[in-house]
Design a protein around this motif. Structure first.
Motif, mmCIF file in Angstrom:
data_model
loop_
_atom_site.group_PDB
_atom_site.id
_atom_site.type_symbol
_atom_site.label_atom_id
_atom_site.label_comp_id
_atom_site.label_asym_id
_atom_site.label_seq_id
_atom_site.Cartn_x
_atom_site.Cartn_y
_atom_site.Cartn_z
ATOM 1 N N TRP A 1 -19.659 -2.188 -15.462
ATOM 2 C CA TRP A 1 -20.100 -0.993 -14.747
ATOM 3 C C TRP A 1 -19.265 0.225 -15.098
ATOM 4 C CZ3 TRP A 1 -24.768 -1.305 -13.734
ATOM 5 C CH2 TRP A 1 -25.346 -2.472 -13.217
ATOM 6 N N TYR B 1 -16.986 -5.552 -13.189
ATOM 7 C CA TYR B 1 -16.377 -4.238 -13.042
ATOM 8 C C TYR B 1 -16.250 -3.559 -14.397
ATOM 9 C CZ TYR B 1 -15.050 -4.313 -8.088
ATOM 10 O OH TYR B 1 -15.056 -4.292 -6.725
ATOM 11 N N LEU C 1 -21.095 0.135 -8.446
ATOM 12 C CA LEU C 1 -20.537 -0.991 -7.698
ATOM 13 C C LEU C 1 -21.173 -1.110 -6.319
ATOM 14 C CD1 LEU C 1 -16.755 -0.706 -8.588
ATOM 15 C CD2 LEU C 1 -18.422 -2.342 -9.499
#
Length: 104
Positions: free
Chosen positions: A66, A63, A49
Motif C-alpha cells: 500500500w 503495508y 490502509l
C-alpha cells in the motif's frame, strides 16, 4: 532502529517521515517526488490502509504494497490531480464568492 525484541508495531511507531517509511519498507524513491508530496503520500497510504479489513493485524507485505502504491500515485501525477486532501476536492467544484456575501 530495530531491536531483536521489537515487533512490527513497535517499528511502525518509531517512523515519522515519509522517507523513513519508504526506507523501512525498502521502497526505492525519488527525493524530488517525496519532497513535494510527502504529506499526500502518507495520507494516501493511510487511506489505503483504512479500507482494509477492520481488526486485521498489521502485515509487513500488505503495508509495503500500500505504501508503494501510494508513492506511485504521485510519481506521474500531482497533489492537485490526486485530491487527497479536502482542500483539493473542494477547489475543483468551487466558484467565485464575493467578499460582500460573507459579511451579510
Amino acid at each position: 532502529m530495530t531491536c531483536a525484541t521489537d515487533t512490527f508495531e513497535d517499528d511502525l511507531a518509531e517512523l515519522v517521515s515519509a522517507e523513513e517509511f519508504l526506507d523501512y519498507f525498502e521502497i526505492t524513491f525519488d527525493n524530488r517526488v517525496v519532497q513535494v508530496n510527502r504529506l499526500h503520500i502518507l495520507q494516501r497510504f493511510h487511506d489505503y490502509l483504512a479500507k482494509q479489513e477492520a481488526g486485521k493485524a498489521p502485515d509487513y507485505i500488505a503495508y509495503r504494497h500500500w505504501l508503494a502504491r501510494a508513492y506511485a500515485d504521485f510519481v506521474g501525477s500531482s497533489a492537485q490531480a490526486e485530491k487527497v486532501f479536502a482542500v483539493f476536492q473542494k477547489a475543483e467544484g468551487s466558484s467565485f464568492v464575493p467578499l460582500s456575501s460573507l459579511t451579510d
